[in-house]
Enzyme design. Structure first.
Site, PDB file in Angstrom:
ATOM      1  N   SER A 183       0.729  -1.194  -0.283  1.00 42.15           N
ATOM      2  CA  SER A 183       0.064  -0.196  -0.043  1.00 42.15           C
ATOM      3  C   SER A 183       1.000   1.126   0.094  1.00 42.15           C
ATOM      4  CB  SER A 183      -0.818  -0.074   1.220  1.00 42.15           C
ATOM      5  OG  SER A 183      -1.817  -1.168   1.217  1.00 42.15           O
ATOM      6  N   LYS A 184       0.241   2.335  -0.495  1.00 44.10           N
ATOM      7  CA  LYS A 184       0.888   3.504  -0.628  1.00 44.10           C
ATOM      8  C   LYS A 184       1.320   3.891   0.892  1.00 44.10           C
ATOM      9  CE  LYS A 184      -1.413   6.774  -2.961  1.00 44.10           C
ATOM     10  NZ  LYS A 184      -2.335   7.677  -3.441  1.00 44.10           N
TER      11      LYS A 184
END
Length: 315
Positions: free
Chosen positions: A162-163
């Site tokens: 994930s970012k």
């Protein structure tokens, strides 16, 4: 020279002067052999120079066979060059970028944290945790230079890491200023989010349904020597009833709804953070669920997000 003297000295004076040089070259030969060699040397003067060249005499004439030893030392001169001392220099380019990146990754992480702060993440413990975990250790080496960009990166098996902004946002929502005791993560992936959670919670339990990713997460976390993470291979939709209840549950995959089994494993006062929406990702929303009573939960819809789908079973 008289006849009697000639009998006693059959060789001329010039020949007698040359005879010792020939006898020095061929030690151990008799006088008769030396005497017979002198006329041959007189017929072929160049042959006399051969012993001189072998002994390195300075009077060797140009154009004779003495020129041959001049080329003989060449192989000896080339021998020191054969080990190729330039070989260690060739290794330097492959080491330098890795070393330079290792030296600067801390500063790159600091800049990432500054961006998170500018984007609204305010909890100092979350920011410190994001700064402490080396994200480049959880991605493929070819993507290491992109590790601190605010981007989701592939980790194989159609999954992503994930970012950083989403990881920080979800953890901050799960904490809500509290000190977390026990946290459950659904979807270990490469292990990055679990590593960040380990800095803000006493115990972290993480479940992964894809066996190769489960094994990869273990390898990624091993160098960090994180003692408070417990990885499990299993179906995340089922949760981990044996370790419940949890102060916080973080789901790193999107389902059409939050599985009831996970809601039941949330402690009263606990918070669950998950993306909810269609698997296409067009209408996924980051959702916060709080358990306010044994049979009562409160839901809040927050940010638009995009996650891989939440699936059941193991592979």
């Amino acid at each position: 020279m008289s006849g009697e003297r000639a009998k006693r000295f059959p060789l001329a004076l010039e020949d007698l002067k040359r005879a010792p040089r020939k006898s020095e070259v061929r030690s151990g030969s008799g006088e008769r052999h030396a005497a017979s060699a002198v006329p041959k040397a007189a017929d072929k003067p160049a042959a006399v120079l051969k012993p001189v060249a072998k002994t390195g005499a300075a009077r060797a004439l140009p154009g004779t066979t003495a020129a041959k030893p001049a080329t003989a030392p060449k192989p000896n001169l080339l021998k020191p060059a054969m080990p190729q001392p330039a070989a260690p220099k060739l290794a330097a380019p492959s080491i330098a970028p890795a070393g330079a990146f290792a030296l600067t990754s801390e500063r790159v992480r600091e800049r990432m944290v500054e961006r998170l702060r500018a984007n609204g993440v305010t909890d100092a413990r979350v920011l410190d945790a994001m700064a402490a975990v080396p994200r480049h250790m959880f991605v493929d080496p070819g993507l290491a230079t992109q590790a601190y960009e605010d981007a989701a990166l592939p980790i194989g098996h159609q999954q992503t890491i994930s970012k950083p902004s989403v990881v920080a946002r979800m953890i901050e929502l799960a904490m809500a200023g509290r000190t977390l005791e026990r946290v459950l993560e659904i979807g270990t992936g490469c292990g990055y989010q679990a590593a960040v959670l380990s800095h803000v919670a006493r115990d972290v339990y993480s479940i992964e349904r894809i066996k190769p990713l489960y094994e990869r997460a273990k390898l990624n976390l091993r160098p960090l020597r994180v003692p408070n993470i417990r990885l499990h291979y299993g179906d995340g939709r089922v949760g981990l009833p044996s370790a419940a209840p949890f102060d916080a549950i973080v789901i790193a995959a999107a389902g059409l709804d939050v599985p009831q089994a996970l809601l039941e494993q949330l402690a009263i006062g606990g918070r669950l953070v998950a993306p909810v929406g269609a698997q296409s990702g067009q209408h996924q929303v980051l959702t916060l669920v709080e358990r306010v009573a044994p049979a009562q939960w409160r839901e809040s819809r927050l940010d638009r997000v995009f996650f891989v789908p939440l699936k059941s079973g193991v592979i």
